[in-house]
Design a protein around this motif. Sequence first.
Motif, PDB file in Angstrom:
ATOM      1  N   TRP A  36     -13.582 -22.052  10.711  1.00 15.16           N
ATOM      2  CA  TRP A  36     -13.402 -20.843   9.962  1.00 15.16           C
ATOM      3  C   TRP A  36     -14.121 -19.738  10.738  1.00 15.16           C
ATOM      4  O   TRP A  36     -15.212 -19.834  10.987  1.00 15.16           O
ATOM      5  N   THR A  37     -13.345 -18.843  10.907  1.00 18.37           N
ATOM      6  CA  THR A  37     -13.662 -17.274  11.709  1.00 18.37           C
ATOM      7  C   THR A  37     -13.574 -16.243  10.695  1.00 18.37           C
ATOM      8  O   THR A  37     -12.470 -15.332  11.080  1.00 18.37           O
ATOM      9  N   PRO A  38     -14.467 -16.267   9.963  1.00 16.49           N
ATOM     10  CA  PRO A  38     -14.190 -15.020   8.661  1.00 16.49           C
ATOM     11  C   PRO A  38     -14.764 -13.449   9.235  1.00 16.49           C
ATOM     12  O   PRO A  38     -15.866 -13.764   9.685  1.00 16.49           O
ATOM     13  N   GLY A  39     -14.196 -12.813   8.863  1.00 18.68           N
ATOM     14  CA  GLY A  39     -14.754 -11.224   8.890  1.00 18.68           C
ATOM     15  C   GLY A  39     -15.724 -11.330   7.527  1.00 18.68           C
ATOM     16  O   GLY A  39     -15.550 -12.151   6.641  1.00 18.68           O
ATOM     17  N   ALA A  40     -16.843 -10.728   7.736  1.00 14.95           N
ATOM     18  CA  ALA A  40     -17.864 -10.094   6.621  1.00 14.95           C
ATOM     19  C   ALA A  40     -18.272  -9.096   6.455  1.00 14.95           C
ATOM     20  O   ALA A  40     -18.317  -8.226   7.284  1.00 14.95           O
ATOM     21  N   SER A  41     -18.288  -8.842   5.112  1.00 12.54           N
ATOM     22  CA  SER A  41     -18.883  -7.485   4.638  1.00 12.54           C
ATOM     23  C   SER A  41     -20.033  -7.898   3.529  1.00 12.54           C
ATOM     24  O   SER A  41     -19.851  -8.751   2.507  1.00 12.54           O
ATOM     25  N   GLY A  49     -30.046   3.908  -1.368  1.00 18.78           N
ATOM     26  CA  GLY A  49     -28.381   3.926  -1.574  1.00 18.78           C
ATOM     27  C   GLY A  49     -28.090   2.668  -1.201  1.00 18.78           C
ATOM     28  O   GLY A  49     -28.910   1.533  -1.301  1.00 18.78           O
ATOM     29  N   THR A  50     -26.691   2.271  -1.205  1.00 18.33           N
ATOM     30  CA  THR A  50     -26.141   0.919  -0.752  1.00 18.33           C
ATOM     31  C   THR A  50     -25.756   0.762   0.669  1.00 18.33           C
ATOM     32  O   THR A  50     -25.292   1.769   1.197  1.00 18.33           O
ATOM     33  N   ILE A  51     -26.345  -0.237   1.207  1.00 17.78           N
ATOM     34  CA  ILE A  51     -25.738  -0.743   2.572  1.00 17.78           C
ATOM     35  C   ILE A  51     -24.319  -1.272   2.664  1.00 17.78           C
ATOM     36  O   ILE A  51     -24.453  -2.468   1.603  1.00 17.78           O
ATOM     37  N   ASP A  52     -23.465  -0.910   3.110  1.00 17.90           N
ATOM     38  CA  ASP A  52     -22.345  -1.595   3.227  1.00 17.90           C
ATOM     39  C   ASP A  52     -22.054  -2.079   4.960  1.00 17.90           C
ATOM     40  O   ASP A  52     -21.209  -1.308   5.619  1.00 17.90           O
ATOM     41  N   ALA A  53     -22.465  -2.979   5.229  1.00 18.07           N
ATOM     42  CA  ALA A  53     -22.350  -3.534   6.621  1.00 18.07           C
ATOM     43  C   ALA A  53     -21.451  -4.601   6.653  1.00 18.07           C
ATOM     44  O   ALA A  53     -21.006  -5.420   5.637  1.00 18.07           O
ATOM     45  N   VAL A 107     -27.437  -6.363   9.193  1.00 20.14           N
ATOM     46  CA  VAL A 107     -27.653  -7.435   8.263  1.00 20.14           C
ATOM     47  C   VAL A 107     -27.272  -8.827   8.922  1.00 20.14           C
ATOM     48  O   VAL A 107     -26.165  -9.100   9.219  1.00 20.14           O
ATOM     49  N   GLU A 108     -28.230  -9.599   8.872  1.00 20.10           N
ATOM     50  CA  GLU A 108     -28.004 -11.042   9.509  1.00 20.10           C
ATOM     51  C   GLU A 108     -27.840 -11.876   8.212  1.00 20.10           C
ATOM     52  O   GLU A 108     -28.907 -11.865   7.511  1.00 20.10           O
ATOM     53  N   GLU A 234     -23.619  -8.168  -2.758  1.00 21.33           N
ATOM     54  CA  GLU A 234     -22.390  -8.899  -2.728  1.00 21.33           C
ATOM     55  C   GLU A 234     -21.965  -9.240  -1.481  1.00 21.33           C
ATOM     56  O   GLU A 234     -22.143  -8.440  -0.288  1.00 21.33           O
ATOM     57  N   ILE A 235     -21.602 -10.475  -0.991  1.00 21.43           N
ATOM     58  CA  ILE A 235     -21.066 -11.011   0.316  1.00 21.43           C
ATOM     59  C   ILE A 235     -19.439 -11.365   0.222  1.00 21.43           C
ATOM     60  O   ILE A 235     -19.143 -12.140  -0.794  1.00 21.43           O
ATOM     61  N   ASP A 236     -18.950 -11.133   1.153  1.00 21.26           N
ATOM     62  CA  ASP A 236     -17.391 -11.216   1.290  1.00 21.26           C
ATOM     63  C   ASP A 236     -17.146 -11.703   2.706  1.00 21.26           C
ATOM     64  O   ASP A 236     -17.354 -11.216   3.525  1.00 21.26           O
ATOM     65  N   LEU A 237     -16.489 -12.961   2.533  1.00 20.70           N
ATOM     66  CA  LEU A 237     -16.018 -13.513   3.844  1.00 20.70           C
ATOM     67  C   LEU A 237     -14.632 -13.761   3.729  1.00 20.70           C
ATOM     68  O   LEU A 237     -13.983 -14.415   2.706  1.00 20.70           O
ATOM     69  N   GLY A 238     -13.929 -13.684   4.808  1.00 18.22           N
ATOM     70  CA  GLY A 238     -12.503 -13.785   4.511  1.00 18.22           C
ATOM     71  C   GLY A 238     -11.810 -14.023   6.036  1.00 18.22           C
ATOM     72  O   GLY A 238     -12.080 -12.793   7.017  1.00 18.22           O
ATOM     73  N   GLY A 239     -11.017 -14.799   6.429  1.00 16.29           N
ATOM     74  CA  GLY A 239     -10.328 -14.979   7.791  1.00 16.29           C
ATOM     75  C   GLY A 239      -9.888 -16.361   7.843  1.00 16.29           C
ATOM     76  O   GLY A 239      -9.573 -17.221   7.005  1.00 16.29           O
ATOM     77  N   PRO A 240      -9.147 -16.447   9.170  1.00 12.52           N
ATOM     78  CA  PRO A 240      -8.355 -17.639   9.418  1.00 12.52           C
ATOM     79  C   PRO A 240      -9.289 -18.845   9.601  1.00 12.52           C
ATOM     80  O   PRO A 240     -10.302 -18.798   9.976  1.00 12.52           O
ATOM     81  N   LEU A 241      -8.448 -20.307   9.303  1.00 16.79           N
ATOM     82  CA  LEU A 241      -9.190 -21.409   9.505  1.00 16.79           C
ATOM     83  C   LEU A 241      -8.164 -22.562   9.971  1.00 16.79           C
ATOM     84  O   LEU A 241      -6.737 -22.145   9.804  1.00 16.79           O
TER      85      LEU A 241
END
Length: 248
Positions: A36-41, A49-53, A107-108, A234-241
């Motif tokens: 799985w190779t997801p993009g991450a946010s 304030g809020t970090i949006d990496a 952010v790691e 909040e952690i978002d992961l989305g990508g092809p597999l």
Amino acid sequence: MSWRACIIAALTVSPLASVGAAQEASWEFTLSPYVWTPGASTSIETGFGTIDADAGVGDVLSATDFAFMGVFEARRGPWSLIADLVYTDLSERQNAPFGALFSRATVETELRVASGYAAYRLKESAQVSVDLMGGFRAVSADLDVRLAPGTLPGQRFNLGDTWIDPVLGGRIRVALNSRWYLTVLADFGGSGGGDDRTWQAVGMLGYQINDRWSVQGGWRHMTIDREIKGRDVEIDLGGPLIGLTARF
């Protein structure tokens, strides 16, 4: 509870299935490893304030970041037990997150997710099968946050937590012909609090090579919201597999 305990909890479905298999010859098993190779946010609340990496799919492919997932299923009649394991080690960035205060945020994110389900087949025909699923999602998250110097000196802090949420979902498989099929899975869960929820959606196109082997490719999205050490994360992961399934 450690991340090892999370994975052990999810894999408890395997011994249960093995006991049943010893007593009944009608158990069927499938094992599906995926790349799985997801993009991450990742969004993290801070005192500034809020970090949006974020990191796109291309960033993941060109870096040492990666994600692995595997699914094990044991089925007997209309019932099945499913273990779904995910491991990700990703790096996301945001330039000038708070104006000139810092020049860059990094952010790691190391994420271990173990989901376990009991599923019941509501409908089965030659063309369509529908499963209702209920179970849990155990998550172990470790985040290393670094703020590069700007007008303020650089800062660094770590966030980490391990927890378990109940989840409820469903799965639909549609046969397109004797070889090709579509699979769609979705679930949602959380503790019931506003800052603790999780959901995912998976869509895959598969090809049945023979009675034992099949291959699938598609897209998976997973979102995890949690308050960790007093900070909303909040952690978002989305990508092809892409993956391979063995039936035995």
